[in-house]
Design an enzyme around this catalytic site. Structure first.
Site, PDB file in Angstrom:
ATOM      1  N   ASN A 204      34.169  38.642  36.532  1.00 15.63           N
ATOM      2  CA  ASN A 204      35.309  40.027  36.122  1.00 15.63           C
ATOM      3  C   ASN A 204      36.595  39.467  35.398  1.00 15.63           C
ATOM      4  O   ASN A 204      37.226  40.811  35.562  1.00 15.63           O
ATOM      5  CB  ASN A 204      35.141  40.054  37.627  1.00 15.63           C
ATOM      6  CG  ASN A 204      36.202  39.242  38.509  1.00 15.63           C
ATOM      7  OD1 ASN A 204      35.906  38.627  38.006  1.00 15.63           O
ATOM      8  ND2 ASN A 204      36.693  39.442  39.253  1.00 15.63           N
TER       9      ASN A 204
ATOM     10  N   CYS B 267      38.461  40.372  43.302  1.00 15.20           N
ATOM     11  CA  CYS B 267      37.926  39.675  44.567  1.00 15.20           C
ATOM     12  C   CYS B 267      39.133  40.907  45.246  1.00 15.20           C
ATOM     13  O   CYS B 267      39.429  40.537  46.925  1.00 15.20           O
ATOM     14  CB  CYS B 267      38.519  38.714  45.013  1.00 15.20           C
ATOM     15  SG  CYS B 267      39.037  38.057  43.395  1.00 15.20           S
TER      16      CYS B 267
ATOM     17  N   GLU C  71      37.682  29.768  44.455  1.00 16.93           N
ATOM     18  CA  GLU C  71      38.427  31.716  45.306  1.00 16.93           C
ATOM     19  C   GLU C  71      37.674  32.248  45.343  1.00 16.93           C
ATOM     20  O   GLU C  71      36.036  32.065  43.671  1.00 16.93           O
ATOM     21  CB  GLU C  71      39.092  31.776  43.566  1.00 16.93           C
ATOM     22  CG  GLU C  71      40.565  30.821  43.988  1.00 16.93           C
ATOM     23  CD  GLU C  71      41.314  30.926  44.821  1.00 16.93           C
ATOM     24  OE1 GLU C  71      41.618  31.687  45.978  1.00 16.93           O
ATOM     25  OE2 GLU C  71      42.153  30.357  45.213  1.00 16.93           O
TER      26      GLU C  71
ATOM     27  N   GLU D  93      45.944  27.998  43.431  1.00 18.30           N
ATOM     28  CA  GLU D  93      45.728  27.932  41.898  1.00 18.30           C
ATOM     29  C   GLU D  93      47.076  29.008  41.470  1.00 18.30           C
ATOM     30  O   GLU D  93      47.569  29.791  42.527  1.00 18.30           O
ATOM     31  CB  GLU D  93      44.109  29.267  41.672  1.00 18.30           C
ATOM     32  CG  GLU D  93      42.834  28.241  41.961  1.00 18.30           C
ATOM     33  CD  GLU D  93      42.465  28.986  40.863  1.00 18.30           C
ATOM     34  OE1 GLU D  93      41.553  28.414  39.459  1.00 18.30           O
ATOM     35  OE2 GLU D  93      40.987  30.167  41.433  1.00 18.30           O
TER      36      GLU D  93
END
Ligand code: ADP
Length: 485
Positions: A156, A288, A254, A466
Site C-alpha cells: 500500500n 493502516c 507494523e 519506526e
C-alpha cells in the site's frame, strides 16, 4: 536503467551489486487498466535470498566503519534524486498501486524527505556518558549497528515504507535485504536502482523479490540476519513474531488498524466531514491508519451523515493517472472481493448502506469500487471489529463523549485515532485516554509527519517505533564500555 512510463518494464533483483534474473517472472498489472502490464518482475527463490544475505553479511562490517559524513552524503543524494524525479516515480507508483497521481507523487516526495531526514540523523548519532559507581572508572554507552536487517514490506505504500526502513538502517550503519510486496515490484526496483548508483559499497543494499511465504521464513531462519522489520497483515505479522522468537531475532511489526474518528456535537462540521472523507477514503481506504469507524454523537449525527454522503456522491472514482480522479481503484481482484464481501457482511448484520459499496464498470477494465458508507452500525459488528482495507467506513452513533471514548478504545487494534471537537476539555482528555499510538485532533487519522515516531498499541504494532529519531532503537544495539584510565 531508464524507466518506461507507458511500456512494459523489466524489474530485476539487485544482489551483491549486480542486477540479476530470478527463477521466474510475474506480470505487474495496472489496477486502473488491467490490459496495461507495468512490468515483468523477476521472482527469486531461496538460493538468491541466501546469496543476498551472504552479500549483506560480508558488506556489513565495512559499512559499519563508514563515517557519518559518508552516510550523510549518500542518503542526502538519494533523497535529492527521489524528490527531483517525483513526477516520474509518482507515475510509476500510481500506475502499479492505483492511488491517485497526486497521492503517488506525494508519497515519492515523502520517501525523499525520509532519506534526507536520516542523512541528518547519521551525523547526529547520540551516545551517553555516566559517572561510574566506582572511583576512577569511566562508563559510556554507544549505539552500534545491528548488522544485517531483513525487511518485508506491503503493497500500500510501495516506496515510502521501504524508504522509512532502509534509510534509518543505512544511517545507523546496517546492511539491508529488502523483500518488497509481490504486487508492487516497480517502486522497489526504482528505489534500488537509485541506491545502486549512490556510492553505497556492493552488498550493503540488496533487493530480492519473490513469494513472501517462501522467502519470509527463510530470511528469519538465517542466522546472519539479526533483525526483521515487517509491515503487513496481523496474521503474517504474528507468524513472523513467533518465528523471530524461536530464533531470538529482534523484530518490529507494523500491522493493521480499525481506527476510530470521533465526531462530537461541538465539532466544526466541515472539519469533521473533511477529516472523515480523507481518513476513510483517500488512497482508496488502503491505509493502516484509515478511519474505518466513524463514532458520531447524537446531536451532530444526521447532519454529519448527510454532509459526508453528499461528498461521496460526487467523489470521482477512476483511473489513478487521470488528473480528475479523486479515488483510484482497489489494488487487485482479491482485495476487491474482500471489500465487497465486507459490504455484504455489514448489510447482513443490520448495517444500513447509505451510499456506494458496488463494483463499478468504467471505460477501462480495472478494480473499481464505489466508496461505501454504512450507518446504524454497532461496535460489535464484524465490520467494526475486522480490518477491511478498502473504501468502506461505518458510522456508530453514540450518546456523548464518554460513550465515544469507550467505543473508540473497544478494539483489538490501536494504531491511530482522531477526535473532531472545538472543546479543549474533550480534546485533552481524548489525547490522554485514547489507547492508540497516534492521536489526531481535528485532523484525519491518516497522514503523518516523517520526523516523529509512527506506530501503535495492542494488535497494531510490536517492537519499537519506526520513523523519527525513535528509529534508532530498532536499528542499533547498545554497548556499555567501562574504562579504567
Ligand atoms: P498484505 O495483505 O498487506 O499484502 P501480508 O501480510 O500478506 O499483507 O503481506 C505483507 C508482506 O509480507 C508481503 O511482502 C508478503 O510477501 C509478505 N509475506 C507473506 N507471507 C509471509 C510469510 N509467511 N512470512 C513472511 N512474509 C510474508
Amino acid at each position: 536503467m531508464a524507466l518506461s512510463e507507458t511500456g512494459t518494464n523489466h524489474f530485476k533483483n539487485y544482489i551483491a551489486g549486480e542486477w540479476i534474473e530470478g527463477d521466474s517472472q510475474v506480470e505487474n498489472i495496472n489496477p486502473s487498466d488491467t490490459r496495461d502490464v507495468v512490468g515483468l518482475a523477476v521472482r527469486s527463490g531461496g538460493a538468491d535470498l541466501d546469496r543476498a544475505i551472504d552479500a549483506a553479511h560480508d558488506a556489513a562490517p565495512g559499512w559499519a566503519r563508514s563515517t557519518p559524513q559518508q552516510r550523510y552524503d549518500i542518503l542526502d543524494a538519494v533523497g535529492n534524486e527521489i524528490i527531483a524525479r517525483k513526477d516520474e516515480l509518482g507515475r510509476l507508483l500510481s500506475r502499479e498501486e492505483g492511488k491517485t497521481l497526486a497521492e503517488g507523487i506525494g508519497e515519492v516526495v515523502r520517501a525523499g524527505q525520509v532519506f534526507k531526514f536520516f542523512a541528518g540523523e547519521a551525523v547526529r548519532l547520540p551516545g551517553e556518558r555516566l559517572d561510574s559507581i566506582r572511583p576512577g572508572v569511566e562508563v559510556d554507552m554507544r549505539r552500534e549497528p545491528m548488522g544485517v536487517i531483513g525487511m518485508i514490506t506491503p503493497w500500500n505504500f510501495p516506496i515510502a515504507i521501504p524508504a522509512w526502513k532502509i534509510a534509518p538502517a543505512l544511517a545507523y550503519g546496517n546492511a539491508v535485504v529488502l523483500k518488497p510486496a509481490e504486487l508492487v515490484p516497480g517502486s522497489a526496483w526504482a528505489l534500488a536502482e537509485i541506491l545502486s548508483r549512490s556510492g553505497l559499497p556492493e552488498g550493503v543494499f540488496n533487493l530480492v523479490a519473490g513469494r513472501g511465504s517462501e522467502l519470509g521464513p527463510r530470511m528469519i531462519e538465517n542466522p546472519k540476519v539479526r533483525a526483521i522489520s515487517f509491515t503487513g497483515s496481523v496474521p503474517t505479522g504474528r507468524g513472523i513474531a513467533a518465528a523471530c522468537g524461536e530464533h531470538l531475532k529482534k523484530v518490529q511489526l507494523e500491522m493493521g488498524g480499525k481506527n476510530p474518528l470521533v465526531v462530537l456535537d461541538d465539532a466544526d462540521l466541515d472539519v469533521a466531514v473533511g477529516a472523515a472523507l480523507n481518513g476513510a477514503f483517500f488512497s482508496t481506504g488502503q491505509r493502516c491508519t484509515a478511519s474505518s469507524r466513524l463514532v458520531v454523537s447524537e446531536g451532530i449525527h444526521d447532519r454529519f451523515v448527510s454532509a459526508l454522503t453528499e461528498k461521496l456522491k460526487t467523489l470521482v472514482v477512476g483511473d489513478a493517472l487521470d488528473p480528475k480522479t479523486q479515488m483510484g481503484p482497489v489494488v487487485d481482484e482479491k482485495q476487491l472481493e474482500q471489500d465487497l464481501s465486507y459490504v455484504e457482511i455489514a448489510g447482513q448484520e443490520g448495517g444500513k448502506l447509505a451510499i456506494g459499496g458496488e463494483r463499478l464498470t468504467l471505460e477501462k477494465p480495472g478494480f473499481y469500487m464505489a466508496p461505501a458508507l454504512f450507518t446504524e452500525t454497532s461496535n460489535d459488528m464484524r465490520i467494526n471489529r475486522e480490518e477491511v482495507f478498502g473504501p468502506v467506513a461505518s458510522v456508530i452513533r453514540v450518546k456523548d463523549y464518554e460513550e465515544a471514548l469507550h467505543v473508540a478504545n473497544d478494539t483489538s487494534f490501536g494504531l491511530s485515532s482522531g477526535i473532531c471537537t472545538t472543546s479543549l476539555k474533550y480534546a485533552s482528555d481524548f489525547k490522554q485516554k485514547s489507547e492508540a499510538g497516534m492521536v489526531m485532533v481535528n485532523l484525519p487519522t491518516a497522514g503523518v509527519d516523517y520526523n516523529v515516531p509512527f506506530g501503535g498499541t495492542k494488535g497494531s504494532s510490536f517492537g519499537s517505533r519506526e520513523q523519527g529519531r525513535y528509529a534508532v532503537e530498532f536499528y542499533t544495539t547498545v554497548k556499555t564500555a567501562y574504562t579504567q584510565p
